[in-house]
Write an enzyme that holds these catalytic residues in place. Structure first.
Site, PDB file in Angstrom:
ATOM      1  N   ARG A 209       0.848  -1.195   0.000  1.00  0.00           N
ATOM      2  CA  ARG A 209       0.000   0.000   0.000  1.00  0.00           C
ATOM      3  C   ARG A 209       0.878   1.236   0.000  1.00  0.00           C
ATOM      4  O   ARG A 209       1.989   1.240   0.503  1.00  0.00           O
ATOM      5  CB  ARG A 209      -0.869   0.034   1.272  1.00  0.00           C
ATOM      6  CG  ARG A 209      -2.042  -0.905   1.285  1.00  0.00           C
ATOM      7  CD  ARG A 209      -3.128  -0.533   0.290  1.00  0.00           C
ATOM      8  NE  ARG A 209      -3.428   0.884   0.240  1.00  0.00           N
ATOM      9  CZ  ARG A 209      -4.377   1.495   0.941  1.00  0.00           C
ATOM     10  NH1 ARG A 209      -5.141   0.825   1.753  1.00  0.00           N
ATOM     11  NH2 ARG A 209      -4.565   2.787   0.813  1.00  0.00           N
TER      12      ARG A 209
ATOM     13  N   ARG B 148       3.064   4.141 -16.461  1.00  0.00           N
ATOM     14  CA  ARG B 148       3.660   3.658 -17.716  1.00  0.00           C
ATOM     15  C   ARG B 148       5.025   4.306 -17.959  1.00  0.00           C
ATOM     16  O   ARG B 148       5.905   3.699 -18.555  1.00  0.00           O
ATOM     17  CB  ARG B 148       2.731   3.937 -18.894  1.00  0.00           C
ATOM     18  CG  ARG B 148       1.351   3.349 -18.747  1.00  0.00           C
ATOM     19  CD  ARG B 148       1.317   1.881 -19.082  1.00  0.00           C
ATOM     20  NE  ARG B 148      -0.041   1.360 -18.895  1.00  0.00           N
ATOM     21  CZ  ARG B 148      -0.322   0.244 -18.268  1.00  0.00           C
ATOM     22  NH1 ARG B 148       0.649  -0.496 -17.774  1.00  0.00           N
ATOM     23  NH2 ARG B 148      -1.564  -0.157 -18.131  1.00  0.00           N
TER      24      ARG B 148
ATOM     25  N   CYS C 174      -7.903   2.515 -12.262  1.00  0.00           N
ATOM     26  CA  CYS C 174      -8.097   3.736 -11.476  1.00  0.00           C
ATOM     27  C   CYS C 174      -9.554   3.858 -11.047  1.00  0.00           C
ATOM     28  O   CYS C 174     -10.461   3.627 -11.849  1.00  0.00           O
ATOM     29  CB  CYS C 174      -7.734   4.972 -12.305  1.00  0.00           C
ATOM     30  SG  CYS C 174      -6.017   5.050 -12.804  1.00  0.00           S
TER      31      CYS C 174
ATOM     32  N   GLU D 296     -11.868   7.342  -4.903  1.00  0.00           N
ATOM     33  CA  GLU D 296     -11.905   6.961  -3.490  1.00  0.00           C
ATOM     34  C   GLU D 296     -13.294   7.256  -2.923  1.00  0.00           C
ATOM     35  O   GLU D 296     -13.937   8.227  -3.310  1.00  0.00           O
ATOM     36  CB  GLU D 296     -10.839   7.771  -2.719  1.00  0.00           C
ATOM     37  CG  GLU D 296     -10.730   7.438  -1.258  1.00  0.00           C
ATOM     38  CD  GLU D 296     -10.084   6.090  -0.985  1.00  0.00           C
ATOM     39  OE1 GLU D 296     -10.325   5.542   0.101  1.00  0.00           O
ATOM     40  OE2 GLU D 296      -9.336   5.588  -1.838  1.00  0.00           O
TER      41      GLU D 296
ATOM     42  N   ARG E 153      -4.005   7.175  -3.687  1.00  0.00           N
ATOM     43  CA  ARG E 153      -3.627   5.929  -3.019  1.00  0.00           C
ATOM     44  C   ARG E 153      -3.341   4.866  -4.066  1.00  0.00           C
ATOM     45  O   ARG E 153      -3.878   4.917  -5.177  1.00  0.00           O
ATOM     46  CB  ARG E 153      -4.767   5.461  -2.108  1.00  0.00           C
ATOM     47  CG  ARG E 153      -5.035   6.362  -0.928  1.00  0.00           C
ATOM     48  CD  ARG E 153      -6.329   5.899  -0.216  1.00  0.00           C
ATOM     49  NE  ARG E 153      -6.578   6.600   1.022  1.00  0.00           N
ATOM     50  CZ  ARG E 153      -7.224   7.761   1.126  1.00  0.00           C
ATOM     51  NH1 ARG E 153      -7.680   8.375   0.052  1.00  0.00           N
ATOM     52  NH2 ARG E 153      -7.425   8.314   2.307  1.00  0.00           N
TER      53      ARG E 153
ATOM     54  N   TYR F  61       3.885   5.936   2.781  1.00  0.00           N
ATOM     55  CA  TYR F  61       2.938   7.050   2.913  1.00  0.00           C
ATOM     56  C   TYR F  61       3.745   8.342   2.934  1.00  0.00           C
ATOM     57  O   TYR F  61       4.607   8.519   3.791  1.00  0.00           O
ATOM     58  CB  TYR F  61       2.103   6.890   4.191  1.00  0.00           C
ATOM     59  CG  TYR F  61       1.150   5.723   4.078  1.00  0.00           C
ATOM     60  CD1 TYR F  61      -0.161   5.929   3.687  1.00  0.00           C
ATOM     61  CD2 TYR F  61       1.572   4.421   4.319  1.00  0.00           C
ATOM     62  CE1 TYR F  61      -1.033   4.855   3.540  1.00  0.00           C
ATOM     63  CE2 TYR F  61       0.715   3.348   4.174  1.00  0.00           C
ATOM     64  CZ  TYR F  61      -0.591   3.573   3.784  1.00  0.00           C
ATOM     65  OH  TYR F  61      -1.441   2.514   3.633  1.00  0.00           O
TER      66      TYR F  61
ATOM     67  N   ARG G 250      -1.557   6.522   8.112  1.00  0.00           N
ATOM     68  CA  ARG G 250      -0.943   5.369   8.774  1.00  0.00           C
ATOM     69  C   ARG G 250       0.372   5.764   9.411  1.00  0.00           C
ATOM     70  O   ARG G 250       1.437   5.343   8.976  1.00  0.00           O
ATOM     71  CB  ARG G 250      -0.715   4.226   7.773  1.00  0.00           C
ATOM     72  CG  ARG G 250      -1.949   3.541   7.228  1.00  0.00           C
ATOM     73  CD  ARG G 250      -2.769   2.817   8.295  1.00  0.00           C
ATOM     74  NE  ARG G 250      -2.013   1.879   9.110  1.00  0.00           N
ATOM     75  CZ  ARG G 250      -1.934   0.574   8.883  1.00  0.00           C
ATOM     76  NH1 ARG G 250      -2.571   0.037   7.872  1.00  0.00           N
ATOM     77  NH2 ARG G 250      -1.236  -0.188   9.680  1.00  0.00           N
TER      78      ARG G 250
END
Length: 117
Positions: free
Chosen positions: A6, A62, A73, A76, A88, A103, A111
């Site tokens: 992540r 890419r 894609c 959120e 994210r 992050y 986080r």
């Protein structure tokens, strides 16, 4: 062995160039921290908050040689008082290395327990 990584970063403004810069910065940091090469990446899923709609982040992956990686894609989920201008990513990789989640910038607040110093 499949593993998931992540990552997230906040973007300064809703322009294609800012989204490109943030995407490349985040993905480069993930690749370096996890000692990855593009051939180990199985797939990547990007999400962006509703205030980031000037470009698809997958387009900029890419540029890093992710030519044969399936990318997707999505927007959120819009949660009241959530972090704005946030990109994210969830990357599935095939390797035996320890995973390091990344992050950056304002996204460190998501986080703090995983922030690399």
């Amino acid at each position: 062995m499949m593993k998931a990584i992540r990552g997230a970063i906040t973007i300064t403004e809703n322009t294609a160039e800012s989204i490109r810069e943030g995407t490349v910065e985040l993905l480069n940091a993930i690749m370096i921290a996890n000692d990855l090469v593009a051939e180990e990446i199985v797939q990547g899923i990007f999400s962006a908050t509703k205030d980031l709609d000037a470009a698809y982040p997958a387009k900029f992956a890419r540029e890093l040689g992710w030519d044969n990686v399936p990318l997707f894609c999505v927007q959120e989920m819009n949660v009241v008082n959530s972090l704005a201008m946030c990109l994210r990513v969830l990357i599935t990789v095939e390797n035996h290395k320890e995973v390091k989640h990344i992050y950056l910038k304002g996204a460190q607040s998501l986080r703090p327990d995983l922030v690399q110093n």
